[in-house]
Structures are given as C-alpha cells and as structure tokens.
Motif scaffolding. Structure first.
Motif, PDB file in Angstrom:
ATOM      1  N   MET A 161      40.277  15.858  57.443  1.00  9.03           N
ATOM      2  CA  MET A 161      39.653  16.929  56.364  1.00  9.03           C
ATOM      3  C   MET A 161      41.036  17.667  56.110  1.00  9.03           C
ATOM      4  SD  MET A 161      36.650  17.974  55.779  1.00  9.03           S
ATOM      5  CE  MET A 161      36.118  19.638  54.993  1.00  9.03           C
ATOM      6  N   HIS A 162      40.956  18.142  54.722  1.00 12.90           N
ATOM      7  CA  HIS A 162      41.905  18.568  54.113  1.00 12.90           C
ATOM      8  C   HIS A 162      41.766  20.115  53.863  1.00 12.90           C
ATOM      9  CE1 HIS A 162      43.659  14.922  52.694  1.00 12.90           C
ATOM     10  NE2 HIS A 162      42.468  14.524  52.369  1.00 12.90           N
ATOM     11  N   SER A 163      42.823  20.856  53.782  1.00 15.11           N
ATOM     12  CA  SER A 163      42.491  22.229  53.203  1.00 15.11           C
ATOM     13  C   SER A 163      41.826  22.423  52.150  1.00 15.11           C
ATOM     14  CB  SER A 163      43.684  23.108  53.395  1.00 15.11           C
ATOM     15  OG  SER A 163      44.657  22.480  52.433  1.00 15.11           O
ATOM     16  N   ASN A 164      41.368  23.605  51.645  1.00 19.71           N
ATOM     17  CA  ASN A 164      40.634  24.045  50.412  1.00 19.71           C
ATOM     18  C   ASN A 164      41.753  23.457  49.347  1.00 19.71           C
ATOM     19  OD1 ASN A 164      39.589  24.892  48.265  1.00 19.71           O
ATOM     20  ND2 ASN A 164      39.117  26.996  49.216  1.00 19.71           N
ATOM     21  N   LEU A 165      40.880  22.455  48.388  1.00 25.40           N
ATOM     22  CA  LEU A 165      41.779  22.081  47.225  1.00 25.40           C
ATOM     23  C   LEU A 165      41.658  22.746  46.093  1.00 25.40           C
ATOM     24  CD1 LEU A 165      40.974  18.283  48.254  1.00 25.40           C
ATOM     25  CD2 LEU A 165      43.105  19.714  48.918  1.00 25.40           C
ATOM     26  N   SER A 166      41.033  23.981  45.890  1.00 29.38           N
ATOM     27  CA  SER A 166      41.170  24.633  44.727  1.00 29.38           C
ATOM     28  C   SER A 166      42.300  24.775  44.145  1.00 29.38           C
ATOM     29  CB  SER A 166      40.457  25.974  45.024  1.00 29.38           C
ATOM     30  OG  SER A 166      39.205  25.879  45.700  1.00 29.38           O
ATOM     31  N   PRO A 167      42.078  24.609  42.762  1.00 28.57           N
ATOM     32  CA  PRO A 167      43.681  24.527  42.044  1.00 28.57           C
ATOM     33  C   PRO A 167      44.302  25.851  41.821  1.00 28.57           C
ATOM     34  CG  PRO A 167      41.818  23.802  40.776  1.00 28.57           C
ATOM     35  CD  PRO A 167      41.214  24.271  41.984  1.00 28.57           C
ATOM     36  N   HIS A 168      43.666  27.098  42.393  1.00 29.64           N
ATOM     37  CA  HIS A 168      44.608  28.235  42.053  1.00 29.64           C
ATOM     38  C   HIS A 168      45.338  28.531  43.516  1.00 29.64           C
ATOM     39  CE1 HIS A 168      40.853  29.242  44.378  1.00 29.64           C
ATOM     40  NE2 HIS A 168      41.444  30.309  44.868  1.00 29.64           N
ATOM     41  N   LEU A 169      45.017  27.703  44.534  1.00 25.71           N
ATOM     42  CA  LEU A 169      45.688  27.756  45.740  1.00 25.71           C
ATOM     43  C   LEU A 169      47.072  26.995  45.934  1.00 25.71           C
ATOM     44  CD1 LEU A 169      42.535  27.504  47.971  1.00 25.71           C
ATOM     45  CD2 LEU A 169      43.868  29.532  47.329  1.00 25.71           C
ATOM     46  N   HIS A 170      47.146  26.053  44.837  1.00 25.07           N
ATOM     47  CA  HIS A 170      48.355  25.273  44.926  1.00 25.07           C
ATOM     48  C   HIS A 170      49.204  25.103  43.776  1.00 25.07           C
ATOM     49  CE1 HIS A 170      46.398  23.930  48.544  1.00 25.07           C
ATOM     50  NE2 HIS A 170      45.258  23.578  47.822  1.00 25.07           N
ATOM     51  N   SER A 171      50.347  24.602  44.023  1.00 26.99           N
ATOM     52  CA  SER A 171      51.329  24.647  43.089  1.00 26.99           C
ATOM     53  C   SER A 171      50.858  23.408  42.013  1.00 26.99           C
ATOM     54  CB  SER A 171      52.651  23.971  43.711  1.00 26.99           C
ATOM     55  OG  SER A 171      52.333  22.696  44.063  1.00 26.99           O
ATOM     56  N   PRO A 172      51.429  23.539  41.027  1.00 30.80           N
ATOM     57  CA  PRO A 172      51.262  22.611  39.654  1.00 30.80           C
ATOM     58  C   PRO A 172      51.396  20.976  40.264  1.00 30.80           C
ATOM     59  CG  PRO A 172      52.229  24.367  38.705  1.00 30.80           C
ATOM     60  CD  PRO A 172      52.601  24.475  40.253  1.00 30.80           C
ATOM     61  N   GLU A 173      52.689  20.962  41.063  1.00 30.71           N
ATOM     62  CA  GLU A 173      52.732  19.543  41.582  1.00 30.71           C
ATOM     63  C   GLU A 173      51.733  19.093  42.531  1.00 30.71           C
ATOM     64  OE1 GLU A 173      55.865  17.463  44.627  1.00 30.71           O
ATOM     65  OE2 GLU A 173      56.074  19.561  43.957  1.00 30.71           O
ATOM     66  N   CYS A 174      51.202  20.034  43.494  1.00 29.25           N
ATOM     67  CA  CYS A 174      50.182  19.216  44.414  1.00 29.25           C
ATOM     68  C   CYS A 174      48.689  19.379  43.573  1.00 29.25           C
ATOM     69  CB  CYS A 174      49.980  20.469  45.278  1.00 29.25           C
ATOM     70  SG  CYS A 174      51.557  20.415  46.553  1.00 29.25           S
ATOM     71  N   ASN A 175      48.740  20.274  42.493  1.00 26.39           N
ATOM     72  CA  ASN A 175      47.169  20.086  41.774  1.00 26.39           C
ATOM     73  C   ASN A 175      47.269  18.659  41.123  1.00 26.39           C
ATOM     74  OD1 ASN A 175      46.063  22.358  42.537  1.00 26.39           O
ATOM     75  ND2 ASN A 175      47.222  23.676  41.028  1.00 26.39           N
ATOM     76  N   GLU A 176      48.510  18.092  40.653  1.00 28.25           N
ATOM     77  CA  GLU A 176      48.410  16.661  39.934  1.00 28.25           C
ATOM     78  C   GLU A 176      48.002  16.025  40.919  1.00 28.25           C
ATOM     79  OE1 GLU A 176      48.878  13.723  37.093  1.00 28.25           O
ATOM     80  OE2 GLU A 176      48.489  16.041  36.963  1.00 28.25           O
ATOM     81  N   LEU A 177      48.586  15.906  42.163  1.00 28.11           N
ATOM     82  CA  LEU A 177      48.345  14.779  43.161  1.00 28.11           C
ATOM     83  C   LEU A 177      46.790  14.996  43.579  1.00 28.11           C
ATOM     84  CD1 LEU A 177      51.597  15.182  45.079  1.00 28.11           C
ATOM     85  CD2 LEU A 177      51.019  13.325  43.857  1.00 28.11           C
ATOM     86  N   ILE A 178      46.618  16.192  43.795  1.00 27.85           N
ATOM     87  CA  ILE A 178      44.961  16.396  44.029  1.00 27.85           C
ATOM     88  C   ILE A 178      44.060  15.694  42.888  1.00 27.85           C
ATOM     89  CG2 ILE A 178      43.173  18.007  44.285  1.00 27.85           C
ATOM     90  CD1 ILE A 178      45.223  19.853  45.834  1.00 27.85           C
ATOM     91  N   ARG A 179      44.547  15.935  41.703  1.00 28.85           N
ATOM     92  CA  ARG A 179      43.599  15.280  40.686  1.00 28.85           C
ATOM     93  C   ARG A 179      43.630  13.779  40.636  1.00 28.85           C
ATOM     94  NH1 ARG A 179      44.273  12.641  36.365  1.00 28.85           N
ATOM     95  NH2 ARG A 179      46.358  12.746  36.344  1.00 28.85           N
ATOM     96  N   LEU A 180      45.039  13.328  40.902  1.00 28.73           N
ATOM     97  CA  LEU A 180      45.140  11.770  41.199  1.00 28.73           C
ATOM     98  C   LEU A 180      44.069  11.360  42.189  1.00 28.73           C
ATOM     99  CD1 LEU A 180      48.978  11.206  40.531  1.00 28.73           C
ATOM    100  CD2 LEU A 180      46.994  10.821  39.085  1.00 28.73           C
ATOM    101  N   LEU A 181      44.075  12.031  43.491  1.00 27.48           N
ATOM    102  CA  LEU A 181      43.322  11.624  44.460  1.00 27.48           C
ATOM    103  C   LEU A 181      41.825  11.486  44.183  1.00 27.48           C
ATOM    104  CD1 LEU A 181      43.153  10.603  47.293  1.00 27.48           C
ATOM    105  CD2 LEU A 181      43.076  13.090  48.092  1.00 27.48           C
ATOM    106  N   LEU A 182      41.413  12.593  43.375  1.00 27.46           N
ATOM    107  CA  LEU A 182      39.945  12.765  43.167  1.00 27.46           C
ATOM    108  C   LEU A 182      39.560  11.856  41.976  1.00 27.46           C
ATOM    109  CD1 LEU A 182      39.637  16.607  43.033  1.00 27.46           C
ATOM    110  CD2 LEU A 182      38.930  15.032  45.082  1.00 27.46           C
ATOM    111  N   ALA A 183      40.541  11.523  41.537  1.00 28.41           N
ATOM    112  CA  ALA A 183      40.143  10.452  40.322  1.00 28.41           C
ATOM    113  C   ALA A 183      39.982   8.987  40.837  1.00 28.41           C
ATOM    114  CB  ALA A 183      41.324  10.514  39.247  1.00 28.41           C
ATOM    115  N   CYS A 184      41.114   8.804  42.040  1.00 27.99           N
ATOM    116  CA  CYS A 184      40.829   7.474  42.715  1.00 27.99           C
ATOM    117  C   CYS A 184      39.792   7.300  43.545  1.00 27.99           C
ATOM    118  CB  CYS A 184      42.113   7.208  43.698  1.00 27.99           C
ATOM    119  SG  CYS A 184      42.296   6.021  44.665  1.00 27.99           S
TER     120      CYS A 184
END
Length: 80
Positions: free
Chosen positions: A1-24
C-alpha cells in the motif's frame, strides 16, 4: 500500500512516476497483479522514499530551531 498519491503532495518528478504507474495499471488491468508494472512501482517507491527523507530532515531542522527559540524565551522570562 502506498501513501496518498495526490499530486499536490509530491514533487513533479514523483508525480510523473505516479502517472506512469497509474497508466500501466490502466493498460494492464490483469497483468498488474502478476508484475507487469513492477518497474514503474519500484521507481515510484524510490522517489517517494527520497521525498520522505528530505521532509524528515527539513522537519527535524525546523523542530531544532523551534526548541532553541523556546529555550531562549524561557531563559529571558526566568532572568527577568
């Protein structure tokens, strides 16, 4: 289980990786359960860990400064 993945909580770099994971996950609804998205997940987890470590360091420094300020004020009040 991951922490909250809301975009406002993370850096642009991590937001991009989150987006790639969700797309996968979206592209591989069944495959994600058997490891299709493990690479993206590992990269995202590493990024989130770096963020936590940075935040932990910043919070420790803020706490140290606040403690010093409180001690200084206590010293001022007791010497008056």
């Amino acid at each position: 289980m991951h922490s909250n993945l809301s975009p406002h909580l993370h850096s642009p770099e991590c937001n991009e990786l989150i987006r790639l994971l969700l797309a996968c996950h979206k592209e591989n609804p069944v495959g994600r359960f058997v490891g299709f998205c493990n690479k993206q997940d590992a990269l995202m987890v590493a990024c989130l860990k770096r963020e936590r470590e940075i935040n932990r360091s910043l919070n420790a420094e803020k706490s140290k400064l606040k403690r010093e300020e409180v001690q200084r004020r206590l010293q001022e009040n007791t010497s008056s």
